[in-house]
Write a protein that holds these residues in place. Structure first.
Motif, PDB file in Angstrom:
ATOM      1  N   UNK A  17       2.225 -53.769 -18.372  1.00  0.00           N
ATOM      2  CA  UNK A  17       0.944 -54.208 -17.811  1.00  0.00           C
ATOM      3  C   UNK A  17       0.903 -54.018 -16.304  1.00  0.00           C
ATOM      4  N   UNK A  18       1.995 -54.398 -15.645  1.00  0.00           N
ATOM      5  CA  UNK A  18       2.015 -54.295 -14.185  1.00  0.00           C
ATOM      6  C   UNK A  18       1.946 -52.840 -13.749  1.00  0.00           C
ATOM      7  N   UNK A  19       2.694 -51.967 -14.415  1.00  0.00           N
ATOM      8  CA  UNK A  19       2.689 -50.546 -14.057  1.00  0.00           C
ATOM      9  C   UNK A  19       1.298 -49.945 -14.251  1.00  0.00           C
ATOM     10  N   UNK A  20       0.671 -50.226 -15.371  1.00  0.00           N
ATOM     11  CA  UNK A  20      -0.679 -49.708 -15.624  1.00  0.00           C
ATOM     12  C   UNK A  20      -1.660 -50.213 -14.563  1.00  0.00           C
ATOM     13  N   UNK A  21      -1.575 -51.496 -14.242  1.00  0.00           N
ATOM     14  CA  UNK A  21      -2.448 -52.100 -13.233  1.00  0.00           C
ATOM     15  C   UNK A  21      -2.223 -51.455 -11.867  1.00  0.00           C
ATOM     16  N   UNK A  22      -0.962 -51.329 -11.458  1.00  0.00           N
ATOM     17  CA  UNK A  22      -0.640 -50.772 -10.141  1.00  0.00           C
ATOM     18  C   UNK A  22      -1.083 -49.311 -10.038  1.00  0.00           C
TER      19      UNK A  22
END
Length: 78
Positions: A17-22
């Motif tokens: 989730x964090x990678x996709x968001x960033x």
């Protein structure tokens, strides 16, 4: 003026989730991005671009995504 920074976001991290968001935020802000190490406690991200947009990236990632809780951010000029 172009600025480069490495961020370590610490807290409760869901890596996918964090990678996709960033990646999405960096794209919207027209920043170059390189994802680093990620685990349940921290994610490292390097970005490069216009200085105020690098600041905006830091702020955006401090607030999201919804399933991550960011407790601290370490920023190092790169």
């Amino acid at each position: 003026m172009t600025e480069a920074a490495q961020f370590t976001f610490q807290g409760k991290i869901v890596c996918d989730s964090f990678a996709e968001f960033a990646l999405h935020r960096a794209q919207r802000l027209d920043l170059e991005i390189e994802m680093g190490a990620c685990d349940a406690g921290a994610a490292t991200v390097s970005v490069k671009g216009q200085g105020d947009l690098v600041d905006a990236f830091e702020m955006a990632c401090s607030l999201g995504p919804y399933d991550c809780i960011i407790m601290d951010i370490v920023r190092i000029a790169a």
